[in-house]
Design a protein around this motif. Structure first.
Motif, PDB file in Angstrom:
ATOM      1  N   ASN A 253      21.449  -2.442 -29.340  1.00 59.56           N
ATOM      2  CA  ASN A 253      21.591  -1.474 -28.239  1.00 59.56           C
ATOM      3  C   ASN A 253      20.860  -1.986 -26.988  1.00 59.56           C
ATOM      4  O   ASN A 253      19.963  -2.815 -27.082  1.00 59.56           O
ATOM      5  N   SER A 279      23.298   1.077 -20.234  1.00 56.11           N
ATOM      6  CA  SER A 279      24.002   1.817 -19.198  1.00 56.11           C
ATOM      7  C   SER A 279      23.052   2.052 -18.007  1.00 56.11           C
ATOM      8  O   SER A 279      22.118   2.840 -18.108  1.00 56.11           O
ATOM      9  N   ILE A 292      29.536   5.202 -24.677  1.00 54.03           N
ATOM     10  CA  ILE A 292      28.655   4.069 -24.958  1.00 54.03           C
ATOM     11  C   ILE A 292      29.412   3.001 -25.772  1.00 54.03           C
ATOM     12  O   ILE A 292      29.002   1.845 -25.864  1.00 54.03           O
TER      13      ILE A 292
HETATM   14  N1  LIG Z   1      22.641   1.951 -24.229  1.00 55.17           N
HETATM   15  C1  LIG Z   1      21.778   2.622 -23.473  1.00 55.17           C
HETATM   16  N2  LIG Z   1      21.816   2.553 -22.124  1.00 55.17           N
HETATM   17  C2  LIG Z   1      20.933   3.195 -21.363  1.00 55.17           C
HETATM   18  N3  LIG Z   1      19.950   3.976 -21.836  1.00 55.17           N
HETATM   19  C3  LIG Z   1      19.842   4.099 -23.183  1.00 55.17           C
HETATM   20  C4  LIG Z   1      20.755   3.442 -24.064  1.00 55.17           C
HETATM   21  N4  LIG Z   1      20.403   3.773 -25.332  1.00 55.17           N
HETATM   22  C5  LIG Z   1      19.347   4.584 -25.241  1.00 55.17           C
HETATM   23  N5  LIG Z   1      19.000   4.779 -23.963  1.00 55.17           N
HETATM   24  C6  LIG Z   1      17.871   5.573 -23.451  1.00 55.17           C
HETATM   25  O1  LIG Z   1      16.672   5.077 -24.047  1.00 55.17           O
HETATM   26  C7  LIG Z   1      15.756   6.145 -24.314  1.00 55.17           C
HETATM   27  C8  LIG Z   1      15.366   6.131 -25.791  1.00 55.17           C
HETATM   28  O2  LIG Z   1      16.521   6.396 -26.578  1.00 55.17           O
HETATM   29  P1  LIG Z   1      16.462   7.284 -27.903  1.00 55.17           P
HETATM   30  O3  LIG Z   1      17.844   7.392 -28.412  1.00 55.17           O
HETATM   31  O4  LIG Z   1      15.732   8.551 -27.645  1.00 55.17           O
HETATM   32  O5  LIG Z   1      15.588   6.326 -28.834  1.00 55.17           O
HETATM   33  P2  LIG Z   1      14.917   6.623 -30.281  1.00 55.17           P
HETATM   34  O6  LIG Z   1      15.584   7.816 -30.838  1.00 55.17           O
HETATM   35  O7  LIG Z   1      15.176   5.373 -31.066  1.00 55.17           O
HETATM   36  O8  LIG Z   1      13.466   6.809 -30.028  1.00 55.17           O
HETATM   37  C9  LIG Z   1      16.470   7.422 -23.889  1.00 55.17           C
HETATM   38  O9  LIG Z   1      16.052   7.746 -22.606  1.00 55.17           O
HETATM   39  C10 LIG Z   1      17.941   7.031 -23.894  1.00 55.17           C
HETATM   40  O10 LIG Z   1      18.713   7.785 -22.983  1.00 55.17           O
END
Ligand SMILES: Nc1ncnc2c1ncn2[C@@H]1O[C@H](COP(=O)(O)OP(=O)(O)O)[C@@H](O)[C@H]1O
Ligand SMILES: [Mg+2]
Length: 309
Positions: A253, A279, A292
């Motif tokens: 990711n 993104s 995504i």
């Molecule tokens: N592909 C992506 N592009 C941009 N931002 C992302 C992407 N994947 C995750 N994020 C952002 O990264 C941050 C952490 O993601 P999250 O899903 O909460 O991680 P986790 O659950 O593993 O701790 C969030 O602010 C999310 O919106």
């Protein structure tokens, strides 16, 4: 049938994002889906833009979501243990159970047991109404502890069962030699021994969870283009291998988030790999989540679903 999905990985790699995106995509594909957060610091509701609690809430057509109330499950687990002990040791008034439970609340293992019984509840009570359950997991340390609980506790319970069998056998010998012995008043037979019965039921429950994790789940590791998240992925892989839990896929990711060079560890090369670009505009809506590019992973899961390993 494999119908549970877990995303594992370092904090911040995108587990909640991918769990939400996959759940949404499956629901929009016509599958009935429950997405459940096991993270004590929930943000699944923030991700899906709905206020959630411990019971399923409808998010959109075919999709329900919940955030497990871990504090409630800890209390429930402690209360049940207290009742059980009181029942078994009611004769021993010198044992101060209340102070013992005060300590137990903060003892290692309590939180992972609470997560485990919450998963069991979701699996047995809620999962039958859905085609898929997607679990949004807590940080790695807690995830690995609850995933290993069925195997580790299973070994403990097996040893305790053997010990109980020996106690009952010794009691039988005593009663045979002296039918008037006070031991004759207690249980000497497995079939009516409450402790033996209880150990058996815990064993059955743990075995069912072991099967859920090792045979009926898709375990996906999420990494980012950085070395630390890769190291964590390797630790997860090693631990799951030790537990006999196979991995389903590797999700890379935030691809393109930085120019820094990184190397995908050779030990992860054999896994089906799915890449998600970073993104730059951010992820704000449910449509942003779906766009995504989760479809290839969804198709992989749909096609692998009927294979039970
Ligand atoms: N592909 C992506 N592009 C941009 N931002 C992302 C992407 N994947 C995750 N994020 C952002 O990264 C941050 C952490 O993601 P999250 O899903 O909460 O991680 P986790 O659950 O593993 O701790 C969030 O602010 C999310 O919106
Ligand atoms: Mg998260």
């Amino acid at each position: 049938m494999r119908d549970s999905v877990f995303f594992l990985g370092k904090g911040g790699v995108g587990k909640t994002t991918l769990s939400s995106a996959l759940a949404l995509a499956l629901a929009r594909h016509g599958k009935r889906v429950l997405v459940a957060s096991l993270d004590p610091a929930h943000n699944l509701g923030d991700s899906l833009k709905v206020k959630l609690d411990g019971e399923p809430k409808n998010v959109e057509k075919n999709l329900d979501a919940l955030e497990v109330n871990l504090a409630w499950w800890v209390d429930k687990y402690l209360e049940e243990s207290r009742e059980q002990l009181k029942l078994n040791y009611s004769y021993n008034m010198t044992l101060n159970l209340d102070s013992f439970f005060g300590i137990l609340k903060y003892s290692p293992g309590t939180e992972e047991y609470a997560v485990l019984w919450a998963i069991e509840d979701i699996h047995s009570r809620l999962a039958p109404s859905y085609d898929f359950v997607v679990f949004d997991t807590p940080p790695t340390a807690l995830s690995l502890r609850f995933l290993s609980m069925p195997t580790i506790s299973g070994l403990w319970v097996a040893e305790l069962t053997k010990l109980r069998e020996r106690i009952l056998k010794d009691r039988q010998t005593i009663v045979r030699l002296d039918p008037d012995s006070p031991v004759a008043k207690g249980t000497v037979d497995k079939s009516d021994d409450k402790v033996y019965g209880k150990l058996g039921s815990i064993r059955t429950r743990l075995a069912a969870l072991e099967v859920l994790f090792s045979k009926h789940s898709f375990m996906n590791i999420v990494v980012n283009p950085d070395q630390l998240s890769m190291y964590e992925a390797l630790r997860i892989k090693d631990e799951l291998e030790r537990l006999g839990i196979p991995l389903s896929a590797l999700c890379l990711n935030k691809h393109g988030v930085s120019e820094a060079a990184y190397e995908l560890p050779a030990e992860l090369h054999h896994l089906p790999k799915f890449t998600y670009s970073f993104s730059r505009d951010g992820i704000f809506t449910r449509d942003d989540l779906v766009s995504i590019g989760i479809e290839p992973l969804m198709n992989h899961i749909l096609s692998e679903r009927k294979t039970t390993r």
